[in-house]
Write an enzyme that holds these catalytic residues in place. Structure first.
Site, PDB file in Angstrom:
ATOM      1  N   ASP A 130       0.822  -0.944   0.040  1.00 54.27           N
ATOM      2  CA  ASP A 130       0.024  -0.054   0.070  1.00 54.27           C
ATOM      3  C   ASP A 130       0.723   1.220   0.050  1.00 54.27           C
ATOM      4  OD1 ASP A 130      -2.376  -1.728   0.276  1.00 54.27           O
ATOM      5  OD2 ASP A 130      -2.063  -1.586   2.288  1.00 54.27           O
ATOM      6  N   VAL A 131       0.699   2.120  -1.048  1.00 52.85           N
ATOM      7  CA  VAL A 131       1.632   3.316  -1.251  1.00 52.85           C
ATOM      8  C   VAL A 131       0.793   4.523  -1.452  1.00 52.85           C
ATOM      9  CG1 VAL A 131       3.357   4.033  -2.832  1.00 52.85           C
ATOM     10  CG2 VAL A 131       3.257   1.612  -2.269  1.00 52.85           C
TER      11      VAL A 131
END
Length: 257
Positions: A130-131
């Site tokens: 998750d970025v």
């Protein structure tokens, strides 16, 4: 041009199906089993299930619910949420999932992926990263469903995951989640160029062409989406939908011409 896997992603919270926007404002959508039955009829390639609160609640995703999903699903599916041990992976695979999805545990203990790959093989393991961008426009990894920023460098981390035996990387844009404004192809491309294993793009699909862009501009091997397959129209009415393999085939055939 090859037609990549197109994967509806379903978020689970309190055993219900929800949808978020930028990992916030979770909206209850309905019963996940009903969604599975509808996707069965629509003949999707595969499904992805993520229990978004399991890690924060220090538990594994609900195995009884997963068993019900496995009993209904006529397509391969991947599942993740709260996986922290070899036993957790074994339980999920034993129920019938084709793959497990590991996120926070991979960041906090990268060696766990190496152990899991030795036990189950790389094809079983998907690492979801998750970025989101920080104030300076730099991509940063977040864990615990977007609540905590990790210290790991993005590209160094995905390379490490490949070296440790991950079978694929799911790169999930928090900034794009639920916005339906298109994929972050810059992010996807940077990860795709850093590794040789498949990269699954997730976060932002709003129209058919977005899937093609993730592949042609971002070099993704597969594409996943939530809102695109759950909402219909500008008012976002809840309607499980899937354009059909033939429409996706045409979309990618056009790119080859």
């Amino acid at each position: 041009m090859f037609r990549p896997r197109i994967i509806p992603t379903l978020l689970l919270q309190n055993n219900g199906l929800v949808k978020s926007e930028k990992f916030k404002n979770h909206r209850y959508i309905g019963d996940p089993i009903n969604a599975v039955n509808l996707f069965n009829q629509l003949k999707v390639d595969e499904l992805c299930f993520l229990d978004i609160e399991a890690t924060n609640e220090k538990r594994l995703m609900d195995l009884d619910l997963l068993r019900r999903i496995a009993d209904e699903a006529s397509m391969p599916f991947a599942a993740g949420g709260g996986i922290r041990s070899i036993e957790d992976i074994r339980d999920i695979i034993h129920i019938g999932a084709e793959k497990v999805i590991i996120s926070s545990a991979a960041v906090k203990n990268p060696a766990f992926i190496k152990q899991a790959a030795a036990e189950f093989g790389s094809s079983t393991l998907s690492v979801c990263v998750d970025v989101k961008k920080n104030f300076f426009g730099k991509y940063k990894i977040f864990i615990h469903n977007g609540r905590k920023q990790a210290d790991a460098d993005l590209l160094s981390f995905v390379r490490q995951m490949e070296a440790n035996g991950a079978g694929e990387i799911i790169i999930n844009s928090i900034d794009g989640d639920g916005t339906m404004q298109g994929f972050d192809t810059e992010l996807i491309k940077s990860v795709s160029e850093a590794v040789t294993i498949p990269v699954v793009a997730m976060g932002g699909a709003g129209k058919m062409e977005d899937f093609r862009d993730a592949v042609t501009s971002g070099y993704a091997s597969a594409v996943a989406a939530g809102s695109f397959f759950i909402y219909k129209g500008v008012r976002r009415a809840v309607l499980i939908n899937y354009p059909g393999s033939e429409n996706f085939d045409k979309l990618f055939e056009q790119q080859s011409l």
